[in-house]
Design an enzyme around this catalytic site. Sequence first.
Site, PDB file in Angstrom:
ATOM      1  N   ASP A  34       0.805  -1.225   0.000  1.00  0.00           N
ATOM      2  CA  ASP A  34       0.000   0.000   0.000  1.00  0.00           C
ATOM      3  C   ASP A  34       0.840   1.277   0.000  1.00  0.00           C
ATOM      4  O   ASP A  34       0.349   2.345   0.322  1.00  0.00           O
ATOM      5  CB  ASP A  34      -0.993   0.000   1.161  1.00  0.00           C
ATOM      6  CG  ASP A  34      -0.289  -0.051   2.494  1.00  0.00           C
ATOM      7  OD1 ASP A  34       0.955  -0.205   2.499  1.00  0.00           O
ATOM      8  OD2 ASP A  34      -0.965   0.081   3.531  1.00  0.00           O
ATOM      9  N   HIS A  64      24.719   2.968 -17.717  1.00  0.00           N
ATOM     10  CA  HIS A  64      23.647   3.261 -16.764  1.00  0.00           C
ATOM     11  C   HIS A  64      23.829   2.476 -15.465  1.00  0.00           C
ATOM     12  O   HIS A  64      22.888   1.877 -14.947  1.00  0.00           O
ATOM     13  CB  HIS A  64      22.273   3.011 -17.389  1.00  0.00           C
ATOM     14  CG  HIS A  64      21.908   4.059 -18.394  1.00  0.00           C
ATOM     15  ND1 HIS A  64      20.901   3.915 -19.308  1.00  0.00           N
ATOM     16  CD2 HIS A  64      22.435   5.292 -18.625  1.00  0.00           C
ATOM     17  CE1 HIS A  64      20.827   5.006 -20.060  1.00  0.00           C
ATOM     18  NE2 HIS A  64      21.748   5.849 -19.663  1.00  0.00           N
ATOM     19  N   ASP A  88      27.566  10.667 -12.507  1.00  0.00           N
ATOM     20  CA  ASP A  88      26.601  11.308 -13.410  1.00  0.00           C
ATOM     21  C   ASP A  88      25.344  11.502 -12.575  1.00  0.00           C
ATOM     22  O   ASP A  88      24.634  10.534 -12.272  1.00  0.00           O
ATOM     23  CB  ASP A  88      26.345  10.397 -14.615  1.00  0.00           C
ATOM     24  CG  ASP A  88      25.392  11.027 -15.633  1.00  0.00           C
ATOM     25  OD1 ASP A  88      24.715  12.021 -15.290  1.00  0.00           O
ATOM     26  OD2 ASP A  88      25.320  10.503 -16.759  1.00  0.00           O
ATOM     27  N   ASP A 123      21.972  17.918 -15.049  1.00  0.00           N
ATOM     28  CA  ASP A 123      22.548  16.657 -15.553  1.00  0.00           C
ATOM     29  C   ASP A 123      24.047  16.876 -15.762  1.00  0.00           C
ATOM     30  O   ASP A 123      24.458  17.426 -16.782  1.00  0.00           O
ATOM     31  CB  ASP A 123      21.853  16.291 -16.877  1.00  0.00           C
ATOM     32  CG  ASP A 123      22.324  14.956 -17.430  1.00  0.00           C
ATOM     33  OD1 ASP A 123      23.058  14.234 -16.728  1.00  0.00           O
ATOM     34  OD2 ASP A 123      21.950  14.638 -18.577  1.00  0.00           O
ATOM     35  N   HIS A 176      27.778   6.222 -27.308  1.00  0.00           N
ATOM     36  CA  HIS A 176      26.546   7.004 -27.130  1.00  0.00           C
ATOM     37  C   HIS A 176      26.655   8.320 -27.904  1.00  0.00           C
ATOM     38  O   HIS A 176      27.702   8.653 -28.439  1.00  0.00           O
ATOM     39  CB  HIS A 176      26.224   7.222 -25.647  1.00  0.00           C
ATOM     40  CG  HIS A 176      27.275   7.921 -24.842  1.00  0.00           C
ATOM     41  ND1 HIS A 176      27.464   9.280 -24.894  1.00  0.00           N
ATOM     42  CD2 HIS A 176      28.194   7.452 -23.943  1.00  0.00           C
ATOM     43  CE1 HIS A 176      28.428   9.619 -24.049  1.00  0.00           C
ATOM     44  NE2 HIS A 176      28.906   8.524 -23.467  1.00  0.00           N
ATOM     45  N   HIS A 236      21.813  15.697 -25.623  1.00  0.00           N
ATOM     46  CA  HIS A 236      20.352  15.563 -25.654  1.00  0.00           C
ATOM     47  C   HIS A 236      19.775  16.857 -25.125  1.00  0.00           C
ATOM     48  O   HIS A 236      20.466  17.635 -24.461  1.00  0.00           O
ATOM     49  CB  HIS A 236      19.887  14.348 -24.841  1.00  0.00           C
ATOM     50  CG  HIS A 236      20.364  14.323 -23.412  1.00  0.00           C
ATOM     51  ND1 HIS A 236      19.787  15.074 -22.419  1.00  0.00           N
ATOM     52  CD2 HIS A 236      21.385  13.646 -22.813  1.00  0.00           C
ATOM     53  CE1 HIS A 236      20.417  14.846 -21.269  1.00  0.00           C
ATOM     54  NE2 HIS A 236      21.412  13.997 -21.487  1.00  0.00           N
ATOM     55  N   HIS A 255      16.106  13.737 -20.385  1.00  0.00           N
ATOM     56  CA  HIS A 255      16.184  13.597 -21.846  1.00  0.00           C
ATOM     57  C   HIS A 255      14.928  14.300 -22.356  1.00  0.00           C
ATOM     58  O   HIS A 255      13.868  13.697 -22.489  1.00  0.00           O
ATOM     59  CB  HIS A 255      16.209  12.130 -22.271  1.00  0.00           C
ATOM     60  CG  HIS A 255      17.485  11.447 -21.863  1.00  0.00           C
ATOM     61  ND1 HIS A 255      17.700  10.109 -22.015  1.00  0.00           N
ATOM     62  CD2 HIS A 255      18.630  11.933 -21.317  1.00  0.00           C
ATOM     63  CE1 HIS A 255      18.919   9.800 -21.563  1.00  0.00           C
ATOM     64  NE2 HIS A 255      19.482  10.892 -21.138  1.00  0.00           N
ATOM     65  N   GLU A 312      28.334  15.776 -23.614  1.00  0.00           N
ATOM     66  CA  GLU A 312      28.822  14.719 -22.734  1.00  0.00           C
ATOM     67  C   GLU A 312      29.619  13.622 -23.435  1.00  0.00           C
ATOM     68  O   GLU A 312      29.223  12.455 -23.408  1.00  0.00           O
ATOM     69  CB  GLU A 312      27.663  14.114 -21.957  1.00  0.00           C
ATOM     70  CG  GLU A 312      26.453  13.699 -22.799  1.00  0.00           C
ATOM     71  CD  GLU A 312      25.331  13.150 -21.914  1.00  0.00           C
ATOM     72  OE1 GLU A 312      25.613  12.203 -21.161  1.00  0.00           O
ATOM     73  OE2 GLU A 312      24.197  13.657 -21.981  1.00  0.00           O
ATOM     74  N   TYR A 353      35.306   4.789 -22.903  1.00  0.00           N
ATOM     75  CA  TYR A 353      35.083   3.637 -22.021  1.00  0.00           C
ATOM     76  C   TYR A 353      35.960   2.508 -22.552  1.00  0.00           C
ATOM     77  O   TYR A 353      35.686   1.967 -23.626  1.00  0.00           O
ATOM     78  CB  TYR A 353      33.590   3.260 -22.024  1.00  0.00           C
ATOM     79  CG  TYR A 353      32.721   4.490 -21.839  1.00  0.00           C
ATOM     80  CD1 TYR A 353      32.460   4.990 -20.567  1.00  0.00           C
ATOM     81  CD2 TYR A 353      32.230   5.200 -22.946  1.00  0.00           C
ATOM     82  CE1 TYR A 353      31.707   6.147 -20.393  1.00  0.00           C
ATOM     83  CE2 TYR A 353      31.482   6.357 -22.775  1.00  0.00           C
ATOM     84  CZ  TYR A 353      31.219   6.833 -21.503  1.00  0.00           C
ATOM     85  OH  TYR A 353      30.487   7.987 -21.339  1.00  0.00           O
ATOM     86  N   ARG A 358      33.699  10.273 -18.507  1.00  0.00           N
ATOM     87  CA  ARG A 358      32.727  11.121 -19.218  1.00  0.00           C
ATOM     88  C   ARG A 358      32.739  12.488 -18.547  1.00  0.00           C
ATOM     89  O   ARG A 358      32.920  12.563 -17.319  1.00  0.00           O
ATOM     90  CB  ARG A 358      31.317  10.505 -19.164  1.00  0.00           C
ATOM     91  CG  ARG A 358      30.250  11.361 -19.833  1.00  0.00           C
ATOM     92  CD  ARG A 358      28.929  10.608 -20.145  1.00  0.00           C
ATOM     93  NE  ARG A 358      28.204  10.166 -18.973  1.00  0.00           N
ATOM     94  CZ  ARG A 358      28.138   8.918 -18.545  1.00  0.00           C
ATOM     95  NH1 ARG A 358      28.776   7.949 -19.213  1.00  0.00           N
ATOM     96  NH2 ARG A 358      27.449   8.612 -17.468  1.00  0.00           N
ATOM     97  N   GLU A 368      30.369  15.994 -18.584  1.00  0.00           N
ATOM     98  CA  GLU A 368      29.067  16.470 -19.084  1.00  0.00           C
ATOM     99  C   GLU A 368      28.698  17.813 -18.463  1.00  0.00           C
ATOM    100  O   GLU A 368      28.702  17.966 -17.248  1.00  0.00           O
ATOM    101  CB  GLU A 368      27.976  15.439 -18.726  1.00  0.00           C
ATOM    102  CG  GLU A 368      26.571  15.894 -19.090  1.00  0.00           C
ATOM    103  CD  GLU A 368      25.505  14.831 -18.825  1.00  0.00           C
ATOM    104  OE1 GLU A 368      25.684  14.004 -17.902  1.00  0.00           O
ATOM    105  OE2 GLU A 368      24.486  14.846 -19.545  1.00  0.00           O
TER     106      GLU A 368
HETATM  107  N1  GLY Z   1      22.204  11.133 -16.997  1.00  0.00           N
HETATM  108  C1  GLY Z   1      21.697  10.678 -18.217  1.00  0.00           C
HETATM  109  C2  GLY Z   1      22.431  11.262 -19.332  1.00  0.00           C
HETATM  110  O1  GLY Z   1      23.483  11.840 -19.136  1.00  0.00           O
HETATM  111  O2  GLY Z   1      22.008  11.239 -20.437  1.00  0.00           O
HETATM  112 MN    MN Z   2      22.990  13.677 -20.118  1.00  0.00          MN
HETATM  113 MN    MN Z   3      24.150  12.630 -17.311  1.00  0.00          MN
END
Ligand code: GLY
Ligand code: MN
Ligand code: MN
Length: 445
Positions: A47, A250, A267, A278, A357, A361, A368, A391, A395, A412, A414
């Site tokens: 619940d 992820h 991240d 982000d 990637h 975005h 996103h 970003e 890797y 990375r 970003e």
């Molecule tokens: N944190 C998700 C991205 O960087 O796209």
């Molecule tokens: Mn991002």
């Molecule tokens: Mn990110």
Amino acid sequence: MLPEILPRPEPITNADYHSRRRALMASLPEDSAVLLPGAGLIPRSRDSDFAFRQDSDFHYLTGFSEPDALLVLLPGRDEGESVLFCQDRDPDMEAWTGIRLGAEGAVREHGVDQAFENHERDQRLLDLLDGRCHLYLPLANAEALALADDCRARLAGRARRGAPSPGVFADLAPLLHAQRQIKSEAERVLLRHAAEISARAHVRAMRAARPGLAEYHLQAELEHEFQWQGGSGPAYASIVGGGANACVLHYIENRDVLRDGDLVLIDAGAEFDLYAGDITRTFPVNGRFSEPQRALYEVVLAVQERAVAAIRPGATLVEIHEGVVRGLTEGLIGLGLLEGEAQARIDDEGYRRFYLHSTSHWLGLDVHDVGSYRYDGQPRRLEPGMVLTVEPGLYIPRDEDIPEAFRGIGIRIEDDVVVTPEGHEVLTASVPKRVVDIEALMAGQ
Ligand code: GLY
Ligand code: MN
Ligand code: MN
């Protein structure tokens, strides 16, 4: 001493929500209506429910923060163009879950033209939609579609008696998302604030990092700052990946120990008034980059800085991504991780072993965020008011054929960037990203 508390920015005003609804209706035919359900509560277990998060489209047009609401827009209607349906007042339930605004409160607090409680919805909705031939709704939303279908079926009975009924369903998403893609100054203020909270959180995590802590300890530092500054929490599941966990794009388990000699990739971004930050930073757990780590890091940093510098009206994300791919590929060749000519490794996509990637975005109410990436068959050109991330990353797999010093390194970097008439504004510049600046911060300087 308690940490500093940032002043809260101005919220979006009812006048802003009103002009958003007007701007949307201005592009619709006279005999149309918009149907947009808000979010409901989502059960977590037995619940208990997940914390309520309003649907972003619904929030954008109303600012109304209760579950189970419905917005109906009726261009040109004399009694009012914006009608909101909301939860019934219910003193017994309100004792448990808090005050509900009810119909009167919704008009008073949110400035919609009319509001009704949900017990009146079935009947009122039919009357409101009678004579409206085009229904705009989010076609990907099963609840909206079922509601529209039900209204159409019930109105068909009346149509047989001579009134037109909603015959055409059209997708609301492209219209509304094109509107959301360009952020107003008031939205940019909130995005700047979400970015600033996120930046402070990253600085805090960098300061706290040391070998022997777990990844979740840094997550706790980040999320403490998000909450401390009045954010609702993370805008997406925080990623804290030590060592080779950084190569899992992820990775959200965040349960491993942080080891001396490893990098850690974070991240994470705050959500503030539903707007997202982000940020990604990668730094040494012990405060000092090793030579191979620094060599790879400098490749990503140089590429990232060039990509940010290229952001201006008229540029495209495709061009920016292509520049990133070229820079990373040249860097990988320079370090002996790829062989041959850069163009050949771009053409045969050899670089994708290390970078799979995309570079950017859109960013806004969703991390996103909505908005098209193409326009008229071409990559969308950047315009002032768009907000995006930059970003790039590398890797390096732990494969036998990779020089040992580079195996399992993930990096990375970003930042969040607003397109301005002159070029761009970086919202996340206050988190260090140069090697000397990261090392100085971690050394406590
Ligand atoms: N944190 C998700 C991205 O960087 O796209
Ligand atoms: Mn991002
Ligand atoms: Mn990110």
